[in-house]
Write a protein that holds these residues in place. Structure first.
Motif, mmCIF file in Angstrom:
data_model
loop_
_atom_site.group_PDB
_atom_site.id
_atom_site.type_symbol
_atom_site.label_atom_id
_atom_site.label_comp_id
_atom_site.label_asym_id
_atom_site.label_seq_id
_atom_site.Cartn_x
_atom_site.Cartn_y
_atom_site.Cartn_z
ATOM 1 N N TYR A 283 0.853 -1.195 0.000
ATOM 2 C CA TYR A 283 0.000 0.000 0.000
ATOM 3 C C TYR A 283 0.885 1.240 0.000
ATOM 4 O O TYR A 283 1.958 1.257 0.605
ATOM 5 N N ARG B 209 -1.720 -11.152 4.731
ATOM 6 C CA ARG B 209 -2.929 -11.782 5.249
ATOM 7 C C ARG B 209 -2.689 -13.278 5.209
ATOM 8 O O ARG B 209 -2.490 -13.859 4.150
ATOM 9 N N TYR C 294 -13.270 -3.827 9.177
ATOM 10 C CA TYR C 294 -12.082 -3.738 10.012
ATOM 11 C C TYR C 294 -11.894 -2.299 10.495
ATOM 12 O O TYR C 294 -12.271 -1.352 9.810
ATOM 13 N N TYR D 289 -8.502 -0.062 11.860
ATOM 14 C CA TYR D 289 -7.079 0.038 12.100
ATOM 15 C C TYR D 289 -6.802 1.424 12.646
ATOM 16 O O TYR D 289 -7.574 2.368 12.421
ATOM 17 N N PHE E 156 -3.705 -3.115 13.677
ATOM 18 C CA PHE E 156 -5.011 -3.769 13.638
ATOM 19 C C PHE E 156 -5.726 -3.605 14.978
ATOM 20 O O PHE E 156 -5.138 -3.798 16.052
ATOM 21 N N SER F 107 -11.717 -6.969 13.642
ATOM 22 C CA SER F 107 -12.423 -7.347 12.419
ATOM 23 C C SER F 107 -13.820 -7.819 12.806
ATOM 24 O O SER F 107 -14.037 -8.301 13.933
ATOM 25 N N GLU G 199 -12.151 -11.088 15.173
ATOM 26 C CA GLU G 199 -10.832 -11.092 15.792
ATOM 27 C C GLU G 199 -10.562 -9.695 16.322
ATOM 28 O O GLU G 199 -11.027 -8.707 15.763
ATOM 29 N N THR H 96 -13.549 -5.842 3.216
ATOM 30 C CA THR H 96 -13.259 -6.808 2.165
ATOM 31 C C THR H 96 -14.541 -7.527 1.804
ATOM 32 O O THR H 96 -15.458 -7.659 2.625
ATOM 33 N N SER I 250 -13.452 -13.338 3.145
ATOM 34 C CA SER I 250 -12.396 -13.525 4.146
ATOM 35 C C SER I 250 -11.184 -14.261 3.608
ATOM 36 O O SER I 250 -10.299 -14.625 4.367
ATOM 37 N N TYR I 251 -11.136 -14.477 2.308
ATOM 38 C CA TYR I 251 -10.002 -15.217 1.768
ATOM 39 C C TYR I 251 -8.741 -14.379 1.836
ATOM 40 O O TYR I 251 -8.776 -13.145 1.792
ATOM 41 N N TYR I 252 -7.603 -15.059 1.853
ATOM 42 C CA TYR I 252 -6.339 -14.355 2.034
ATOM 43 C C TYR I 252 -5.959 -13.500 0.831
ATOM 44 O O TYR I 252 -5.081 -12.654 0.917
ATOM 45 N N LEU J 19 -7.813 -5.350 0.661
ATOM 46 C CA LEU J 19 -8.377 -4.563 1.757
ATOM 47 C C LEU J 19 -8.604 -3.136 1.249
ATOM 48 O O LEU J 19 -7.659 -2.463 0.828
#
Lengths: 115, 115
Positions: free
Chosen positions: A37, A95, B33, B35, B45, B48, B56, B95, B98-100, B104
């Motif tokens: 980013y 991630r 999320y 941050y 972070f 989430s 989390e 997002t 939730s996939y890696y 974001l």
């Protein structure tokens, strides 16, 4: 232990030259994503490029490319033909794929492009 | 491109006061999320959120923080009794899944100043 390490707090590059911003990561997951980013002085977070752990080719997006060395756990950002507008803070992020819902960011590298 | 919207862009409050930071995530996104970033440094972070529950949270996200999706579009972060050290830029992000490999998407941030 740091999950994402950016060892260059600040860098200078001459306009029109290429620059590499370093990022190393630490994970035991097989599935993960790596992101870069850009944060200009105005403060917004701008997505630049993504690399997945299973991607065999290095990601490229215009003047941005990601030098992904999986065995070394590094994901360096290469900016070609630097422009004055590239002066900004750059963050590497990860991630992980298993059991987590957060993106972890490095401490950033402040890039200054010189005319 | 769709955007995450945050309001206000700046908020000044007195120590001990409650503040609510507001965000409208991208409409078809399911994961949200928060941050924070202190003085342009590391992006940390906080929490989430998915399906009206916290997925989390970090150690920073203690009992003085709470999140809520009060309706179908807004996502809020509440700080019950602000401290001087809560002064920071707070970013909302979302997002689609939730996939890696999910990118974001960040809002433009709320700069919180606690006096």
């Amino acid at each position: 232990a740091q999950k994402i390490t950016q060892t260059q707090p600040g860098m200078f590059v001459q306009e029109k030259e290429a620059v590499t911003l370093d990022c190393t990561y630490d994970t035991s997951d097989q599935s993960y994503g790596l992101f870069w980013y850009k944060q200009p002085s105005s403060g917004e977070m701008i997505f630049l490029i993504y690399q997945g752990s299973y991607d065999e080719q290095n990601a490229t997006e215009g003047r941005y490319s990601l030098n992904f060395q999986k065995a070394r756990k590094s994901a360096n950002l290469v900016i070609s033909a630097s422009q004055l507008g590239d002066s900004a803070m750059y963050f590497c992020a990860m991630r992980e794929g298993a059991g987590t819902y957060k993106y972890i960011f490095g401490t950033g590298t402040r890039l200054k492009v010189l005319a | 491109e769709p955007e995450v919207t945050q309001t206000p862009s700046h908020q000044v409050t007195q120590m001990g006061q409650e503040v609510i930071l507001r965000c409208v995530p991208i409409s078809n996104h399911l994961y949200f999320y928060w941050y924070r970033q202190i003085l342009g440094q590391k992006v940390e972070f906080l929490v989430s959120f998915y399906n009206n529950e916290i997925s989390e949270k970090s150690e920073i996200f203690d009992d003085q923080f709470s999140v809520e999706r009060p309706d179908g579009s807004n996502f809020t972060l509440k700080i019950r009794s602000t401290k001087l050290e809560d002064s920071a830029m707070y970013f909302c992000a979302s997002t689609r899944d939730s996939y890696y490999n999910e990118k974001l998407f960040f809002g433009s941030g709320t700069q919180l100043s606690v006096l």
